[in-house]
Design a protein around this motif. Structure first.
Motif, short mmCIF file in Angstrom:
data_model
loop_
_atom_site.label_atom_id
_atom_site.label_comp_id
_atom_site.label_asym_id
_atom_site.label_seq_id
_atom_site.Cartn_x
_atom_site.Cartn_y
_atom_site.Cartn_z
N LEU A 37 -3.43 -1.60 -34.58
CA LEU A 37 -3.86 -2.89 -35.12
C LEU A 37 -2.91 -4.01 -34.73
CD1 LEU A 37 -5.03 -1.78 -38.70
CD2 LEU A 37 -6.44 -2.31 -36.69
N THR A 38 -1.62 -3.70 -34.67
CA THR A 38 -0.64 -4.70 -34.24
C THR A 38 -0.91 -5.12 -32.81
OG1 THR A 38 1.05 -3.75 -35.69
CG2 THR A 38 1.82 -5.15 -33.92
N ILE A 43 -3.32 -10.44 -29.40
CA ILE A 43 -4.05 -11.38 -28.55
C ILE A 43 -4.71 -12.48 -29.37
CG2 ILE A 43 -4.50 -9.61 -26.82
CD1 ILE A 43 -7.38 -9.41 -27.93
N GLY A 44 -4.68 -12.36 -30.70
CA GLY A 44 -5.36 -13.31 -31.55
C GLY A 44 -4.80 -14.72 -31.44
N MET A 45 -3.47 -14.85 -31.54
CA MET A 45 -2.85 -16.17 -31.53
C MET A 45 -3.00 -16.88 -30.19
SD MET A 45 -1.42 -18.20 -33.68
CE MET A 45 -0.76 -17.18 -35.00
N LYS A 153 -0.11 -2.80 -26.77
CA LYS A 153 -0.14 -4.26 -26.61
C LYS A 153 -0.36 -4.63 -25.14
CE LYS A 153 2.78 -5.63 -30.51
NZ LYS A 153 4.10 -6.16 -30.93
N MET A 154 0.35 -3.94 -24.26
CA MET A 154 0.21 -4.22 -22.83
C MET A 154 -1.20 -3.94 -22.34
SD MET A 154 3.83 -2.67 -21.44
CE MET A 154 3.40 -2.95 -19.73
N ILE A 155 -1.79 -2.83 -22.80
CA ILE A 155 -3.14 -2.46 -22.37
C ILE A 155 -4.15 -3.49 -22.88
CG2 ILE A 155 -4.98 -0.76 -22.63
CD1 ILE A 155 -2.76 1.39 -22.77
N VAL A 156 -4.04 -3.84 -24.17
CA VAL A 156 -4.97 -4.81 -24.77
C VAL A 156 -4.82 -6.17 -24.10
CG1 VAL A 156 -5.54 -6.06 -26.88
CG2 VAL A 156 -5.11 -3.60 -26.97
N VAL A 157 -3.58 -6.59 -23.92
CA VAL A 157 -3.32 -7.90 -23.31
C VAL A 157 -3.84 -7.94 -21.88
CG1 VAL A 157 -1.47 -9.40 -22.43
CG2 VAL A 157 -1.36 -8.54 -24.76
N LEU A 158 -3.57 -6.88 -21.12
CA LEU A 158 -4.01 -6.83 -19.73
C LEU A 158 -5.54 -6.86 -19.64
CD1 LEU A 158 -2.67 -6.67 -16.95
CD2 LEU A 158 -2.90 -4.19 -17.05
N GLN A 296 3.90 -13.37 -21.30
CA GLN A 296 5.09 -13.07 -22.09
C GLN A 296 4.88 -11.81 -22.93
OE1 GLN A 296 8.36 -14.83 -22.39
NE2 GLN A 296 7.49 -15.15 -20.35
N LYS A 297 3.69 -11.74 -23.53
CA LYS A 297 3.37 -10.56 -24.35
C LYS A 297 3.21 -9.31 -23.49
CE LYS A 297 1.18 -13.02 -28.19
NZ LYS A 297 2.21 -12.65 -29.17
#
Length: 590
Positions: A37-38, A43-45, A153-158, A296-297
């Motif tokens: 969930l984190t 990616i929300g902000m 986080k990297m997978i979701v962001v990518l 950055q994320k």
């Protein structure tokens, strides 16, 4: 056995460690869910900032702008709550695991043969049971779940970046292979560095523990400067091991930061180029800002993964050391079924061979018998094997050959715990814990009351001595009983043996460095506690030897003579007679 592979990450060792989370599966899955969930919230902000810029700020359309701001606050609160849950329960899980692991390790060590402790430095064992296991906790609190969270986080962001602009995403990925390669090299180097660190920590702990324990010897022989120099050398090695890890960090993280900055510059540059001369913007300004934030994320977790992998590696190195001890098979064989209750105390050594070191026998084909209720004194020169008999009778070591019979049954036929409960030992080097006199006597045995101890103390004549101390039986003797004299410590050991009401009593009744009054008390105590029970005494006092029913004279691991005091003195040029004239005759004159 614990793995000793040179791989950057030992999967088999990791699986073994994770098995300790089974009793806490609910918490484990909750932490994993929080990590997922984190990653989603991450990616929300950036997306809401893009919406705010492209849909409200640039077109100056402020209707609904406050709604976006409200969503930003909601995402922020959700992120804070998820981070709070993640951090707390990851740490909680780590502490539960190391509690269970430390208990398992200590319980395993309690069953080790004395031979294991003879060969193992105390400081290193303390390091394994305390600091190494504490390091393992960081695998859960700062390593494993943080790495999982960052990877997600990297997978979701990518994925989100690719969905919005595959061109800008490719730009962000240009330097990714270089960073991944650098991270891999960094991980391997750090594993070796952390193994060196743990070795130096163990050496440091072991050295300090031994010197603090033996400080009297250090000062008596004027070794302060020499020991200081040796400590300085070990301390320098410890520092150098840590400096090596700092060196690797100082190389890797600036490289990662530079790569991140280059990526941001390329995104801005290409984003602007794509819009120059175009009638319709190919990339909106808000998207460029969002990609700067997302890059950055993307790179920050990558840098953190390398850092957290350091933590994970250090925890894995510590886990490998702990599992090495857990995998050590050094337990005394305990397959007996007989319960040693109300033993008569008949003892027989039948052709016993034993050596502390392989192929170096201390006892050679040793045979003798002690009848129930007899008091047997063992005498002989230093190294003759007297103390070894004590160690074997209590099954601290396994014999090489022959057998030891207790009440006509092999000692191995008895359950180890029940056998030792029927044998009390008073060693020459009395060990007392940093606790009260009462607790040192009862050893926390709830079946022995304070009243029982006082009655026993009065019987053997040590009650007055204990009562004269501040707080009496509640007097704290401090570490190793340093607040008491050697004679007083031995009296406490006699009382400890007496209250356990053993069937077999073993005494090493050395009198070195004790005053005449304490020696008299010890002699009286010896007579009382040996009365009516089988007793084996490594005798140093002539009075004890004279009163013994049988004297066993040993030399070089073998019995050279056996009989009572009078019988042995009658032997011309006998070993005992010569020993008596050299060692005991002056006691008789005195």
């Amino acid at each position: 056995m614990a793995s000793t592979t040179g791989n950057a990450f030992d999967t088999r060792l990791f699986k073994r460690l994770i098995s300790f989370t089974k009793p806490y599966r609910g918490t484990f899955y909750f932490v994993a869910l929080s990590a997922i969930l984190t990653a989603v919230v991450a990616i929300g902000m950036p997306y809401l900032i893009k919406v705010a810029i492209d849909d409200h700020i640039i077109p100056r359309e402020f209707q609904g702008f406050m709604t976006v701001i409200g969503l930003m606050v909601a995402v922020l609160i959700a992120d804070v709550l998820l981070q709070l849950s993640f951090i707390y329960y990851a740490n909680w899980l780590g502490q539960q695991v190391i509690r269970d692991l430390r208990l398992k390790l200590f319980d395993h060590m309690l069953g080790f043969k004395m031979k294991y402790f003879d060969k193992s430095a105390v400081g290193k064992l303390v390091t394994r049971a305390v600091s190494d296991i504490e390091t393992i906790a960081s695998i859960f609190s700062q390593g494993l779940f943080v790495i999982i969270s960052d990877l997600l986080k990297m997978i979701v962001v990518l994925g989100f970046m690719a969905f919005n602009s595959w061109r800008l995403t490719l730009i962000a990925l240009i330097v990714m292979p270089f960073i991944l390669y650098a991270t891999r090299v960094f991980q391997k180097a750090m594993k070796k560095a952390f193994e060196d660190v743990r070795n130096q920590v163990s050496n440091l702990n072991s050295f300090v523990q031994e010197r603090v324990t033996g400080m009297k010897i250090v000062q008596i022989f004027n070794r302060e400067k020499i020991e200081y120099q040796r400590f300085k050398e070990i301390n320098d090695k410890h520092r150098n091991a840590w400096v090596k890890t700092v060196w690797y960090n100082s190389i890797f993280f600036p490289i990662a930061e530079m790569a991140s900055s280059i990526t941001i510059g390329l995104i801005v540059y290409i984003g602007v180029i794509m819009n120059i001369g175009a009638e319709v913007s190919m990339v909106e300004i808000g998207t460029i800002v969002m990609f700067i934030d997302l890059s950055q994320k993307l790179f920050r977790p990558l840098r953190q993964i390398a850092d957290k992998f350091n933590t994970l590696q250090m925890g894995m190195v510590a886990a490998n050391r702990v599992f090495t001890i857990l995998d050590t098979d050094s337990q005394i064989e305990d397959q007996g079924e007989k319960i040693a209750a109300d033993l008569k105390g008949e003892i027989e050594f039948k052709n016993v061979d034993f050596g502390y070191v392989e192929d170096e026998l201390v006892l050679k084909n040793l045979s003798f018998k002690v009848n129930a209720g007899e008091t047997v004194a063992i005498v002989g020169a230093t190294g003759a094997g007297k103390s070894t008999i004590i160690n074997l009778l209590s099954r601290f070591y396994e014999i090489n050959g022959g057998d030891i019979l207790i009440d006509s049954a092999s000692a191995k036929a008895y359950q180890l715990h029940s056998l030792r409960s029927q044998i009390a030992v008073v060693l020459q080097d009395v060990f007392l814990f940093a606790d009260t006199i009462l607790n040192n006597i009862t050893l926390q045995d709830e079946t022995i009351s304070k009243e029982d101890v006082i009655i026993a103390a009065k019987k053997i004549g040590v009650h007055d001595f204990i009562s004269s101390l501040p707080n009496g039986y509640d007097y704290n003797v401090k570490e190793r009983g340093v607040m008491l004299s050697s004679g007083q410590r031995q009296l406490i050991a006699f009382l400890r043996a007496y209250v356990s009401n053993p069937s077999i009593l073993i005494l090493d009744e050395a009198t070195s460095s004790i005053d005449a009054h304490s020696e008299q008390l010890i002699q009286e105590a010896t007579e009382i506690i040996t009365k009516g029970r089988t007793s084996i005494i490594i005798a140093h006092r002539l009075a004890t030897i004279k009163k013994a029913d049988k004297i066993i004279v040993m030399d070089a691991g073998q019995i050279v003579e056996m009989g009572n005091h009078s019988e042995l003195l009658e032997k011309e040029n006998g070993y005992y007679r010569n020993l008596y004239e050299v060692q005991f005759a002056q006691q008789e004159v005195a």
